[in-house]
Motif scaffolding. Structure first.
Motif, mmCIF file in Angstrom:
data_model
loop_
_atom_site.group_PDB
_atom_site.id
_atom_site.type_symbol
_atom_site.label_atom_id
_atom_site.label_comp_id
_atom_site.label_asym_id
_atom_site.label_seq_id
_atom_site.Cartn_x
_atom_site.Cartn_y
_atom_site.Cartn_z
ATOM 1 N N SER A 133 -1.843 -2.253 -8.922
ATOM 2 C CA SER A 133 -0.777 -2.152 -9.920
ATOM 3 C C SER A 133 0.539 -2.653 -9.354
ATOM 4 C CB SER A 133 -0.635 -0.703 -10.388
ATOM 5 O OG SER A 133 -1.802 -0.296 -11.057
ATOM 6 N N VAL A 134 0.780 -2.309 -8.121
ATOM 7 C CA VAL A 134 1.999 -2.776 -7.467
ATOM 8 C C VAL A 134 1.999 -4.295 -7.422
ATOM 9 C CG1 VAL A 134 3.350 -2.754 -5.362
ATOM 10 C CG2 VAL A 134 2.106 -0.709 -6.052
ATOM 11 N N LYS B 92 0.819 -1.206 0.000
ATOM 12 C CA LYS B 92 0.000 0.000 0.000
ATOM 13 C C LYS B 92 0.860 1.267 0.000
ATOM 14 C CE LYS B 92 -3.461 2.328 2.885
ATOM 15 N NZ LYS B 92 -3.967 2.319 4.283
ATOM 16 N N ALA C 208 2.418 1.819 -3.237
ATOM 17 C CA ALA C 208 1.459 2.409 -4.174
ATOM 18 C C ALA C 208 1.345 3.914 -3.965
ATOM 19 C CB ALA C 208 0.101 1.738 -3.988
ATOM 20 N N GLU C 209 1.255 4.323 -2.715
ATOM 21 C CA GLU C 209 1.154 5.752 -2.429
ATOM 22 C C GLU C 209 2.375 6.494 -2.938
ATOM 23 O OE1 GLU C 209 0.645 5.764 1.754
ATOM 24 O OE2 GLU C 209 -1.496 5.245 1.664
ATOM 25 N N VAL D 190 6.924 1.799 -10.152
ATOM 26 C CA VAL D 190 6.733 0.895 -9.022
ATOM 27 C C VAL D 190 8.072 0.330 -8.539
ATOM 28 C CG1 VAL D 190 5.736 -1.300 -8.299
ATOM 29 C CG2 VAL D 190 4.380 0.295 -9.663
ATOM 30 N N VAL E 62 0.279 5.235 -7.652
ATOM 31 C CA VAL E 62 -0.479 4.302 -8.491
ATOM 32 C C VAL E 62 -1.398 3.505 -7.572
ATOM 33 C CG1 VAL E 62 1.393 4.072 -10.158
ATOM 34 C CG2 VAL E 62 1.235 2.480 -8.241
ATOM 35 N N LEU F 41 -2.883 0.280 -5.622
ATOM 36 C CA LEU F 41 -2.367 -0.867 -4.906
ATOM 37 C C LEU F 41 -2.258 -2.095 -5.813
ATOM 38 C CD1 LEU F 41 -3.838 -1.162 -1.421
ATOM 39 C CD2 LEU F 41 -3.366 -3.254 -2.645
#
Lengths: 345, 345
Positions: free
Chosen positions: A27-28, A15, A18-19, A46, A23, A25
């Motif tokens: 996607s990561v 999470k 992602a922040e 990423v 992007v 979560l």
DNA sequence: TTGTACGCGTTATCAT
DNA sequence: ATGATAACGCGTACAA
């Protein structure tokens, strides 16, 4: 200032990555799992965030979600037995290559512990099991095994009561039979046999080989020369001491395990009976200094590391393709003739 | 009819147990975790439902939520080495008693694999690590180790670069020094020393013992009789073969490992050099048939199983009480004199 | 191609 | 003493 609402210095999660990368979560997650549909741009961002934060995946969370732990359970009576040590090494290698971890449990031959361990491994959600049962017949243990929905591979064991297990077994009977044959050719007629109780396959099969070796020659089996007991040096020492003290003692001995060999040799040394001279000796499963003993010990050997590798392969094959049924592979034994077996006279 | 909306025949969860017992999910959890505040009535109902459904806990989910896997990582170069086999057994026993499982990894001495394994174990969220590094100095491996926030116990290794590790170490120097002393008393002056490179502690300490043994007697160390190499029988065979072929060969040999002993004996047998007679021999770490060799091999021994138990204890102690700092325990070695060491004649 | 949202089975923190 | 509910960190079906 800028304090995120989370505990101080806990490891970053997907999470936070992602922040940081701005992007989603998911996607990561996709980048991490090498999903095909990710743009170069996304992969870069990423990857960079992962690197910056020092992110590391949490395989426990992944396991819970995916339903696969990529972990298998390995149950043996005693890893310190050179036989199992080699098997363990072989299995560990193959499993690692396939991306699996091994959780090892050592029962010390105690049936109830073995039962608990098998259950615990299931609770731990292992993807499969490699097991060398201490006792093939104990009902509680077999039930515990039957409960497993994931593949099970037996190590030189047979459990008709629990179907759908794969197994790697060894052709002990042929090896021991060959050994008996060799001894006959060397002129021996009274061949002692020291082995474990028939609770497990190797014991049964080696006894069978011993009997068949006699049958082939149409020689009566000297029942008084057979000693079966627990897998300890102590038992073998007692058994051999006893055998060599009877009215007409054996001129040759077959001991059915490296563990028993140690005890057997102790007895012979203690009694001052020279091996290869007054009594020929055959052991099963080679052991480090066996070749360097005086005289070097003749053994019915097998590829122990290969056993472990094979067990791992059988297991992985079923984990990766649940459709395929259980399979049993038989590995050969080799009679390695050294000078502990000599002509009678 | 009455079809719950879930996949067919997946194992029941705590939720289904709750439904069956008509209680809240959290109550079931309390019963399972033996929380004190549960009524007899509640305990009964839940226990009954658990039994009826054949519920079994999912330790992966539990781990995710609780943050503890009750699993520790065990990293070793080679479980098939009798030394490590015994250590593994000891550690496994203690860990099991304390309710921990062991995930075993075997690096075969390959540093890069070892590094990956340590990382993977962290990803698997192990609660601690027991490690016998293949190389104490490799930077990448040490960094990987330093990353661990959970306790780490070293097995006969020292890594000043990574503080906060506990360790169980053995007093090899004293043992080897005593062995050298014994050889001096038997009249030996040219004592060969075959050991592993100094990359790990046992190698260093045994060399130290060898040197100190000479220093105590104010005897010059015969530098030409020292051979250091990899931990393989092959190396020892070559080294001993070489040592026994030089102008003035050693009259006694100290080989620093059971693995090296095998190679050393091979060389001596091949060259027809009788042990104990033309050359005295001391090994380190006992091995099954060592006592039964002709002649029986004198060894600097230690309690291998105890090492494993101790490592487990050190680890558990820190897991259960994170406050306590790292601790190092030193275990003794014992010189077991047998007849491979004889008076120079 | 990327984002939203839900659920995996538990434990733990609240109320009640 | 018990119940409701929010996490734990991640994967994935579905929507956008």
């Amino acid at each position: 200032m800028g304090g995120k609402k989370q505990s101080p210095r806990s490891r970053p999660t997907i999470k936070e990555v992602a922040e940081r990368a701005n992007v989603a979560l998911s996607s990561v997650s996709r980048v991490l799992n090498e999903h095909p549909d990710v743009s170069y741009e996304m992969r870069e961002r990423v990857t960079r965030a992962i690197h910056d934060l020092g992110y590391e995946p949490n395989l426990i969370a992944s396991s819970l979600r995916s339903g696969s732990t990529r972990t298998i359970g390995f149950v043996v009576a005693n890893v310190a037995n050179p036989l199992f040590a080699d098997i363990t090494r072989g299995a560990a290698r193959r499993l690692e290559e396939a991306g699996f971890s091994m959780v090892l449990t050592n029962s010390d031959g105690e049936a109830s512990r073995e039962e608990r361990m098998i259950r615990l491994l299931r609770w731990r959600q292992v993807d499969g099991l490699i097991v060398a049962l201490a006792d093939e017949h104990r009902r509680e243990t077999l039930q515990e095994l039957a409960q497993h929905e994931t593949p099970v591979v037996l190590l030189d064991r047979e459990t008709p009561e629990v179907p759908s297990t794969s197994a790697v077994i060894c052709d002990h009977a042929t090896g021991v039979s060959q050994a008996v044959d060799l001894l006959f050719e060397l002129g021996h007629r009274r061949i002692g046999f020291v082995s474990v109780l028939e609770a497990i396959r190797p014991g049964r099969e080696r006894l069978r080989g011993y009997l068949e070796g006699h049958a082939k020659r149409e020689v009566d089996v000297p029942r008084d020369l057979i000693r079966l007991g627990p897998l300890t040096p102590g038992f073998a020492e007692e058994a051999v001491g006893d055998l060599m003290s009877i009215e007409s003692p054996p001129t040759a001995l077959v001991v059915a395990s490296n563990v028993l060999l140690v005890g057997g040799l102790r007895a012979l040394h203690r009694m001052g009976i020279p091996v290869g001279d007054r009594v020929s000796l055959v052991s099963c499963d080679d052991i480090p200094l066996g070749e360097l003993h005086s005289p070097p010990i003749t053994v019915v050997d097998r590829d122990r590391t290969r056993m472990g590798e094979m067990a791992a392969e059988l297991l992985i094959e079923r984990i990766q393709n649940p459709e395929v049924g259980p399979r049993t592979v038989t590995l050969p034994t080799q009679l390695v003739v050294r000078s502990s077996t000599a002509a009678l006279g």
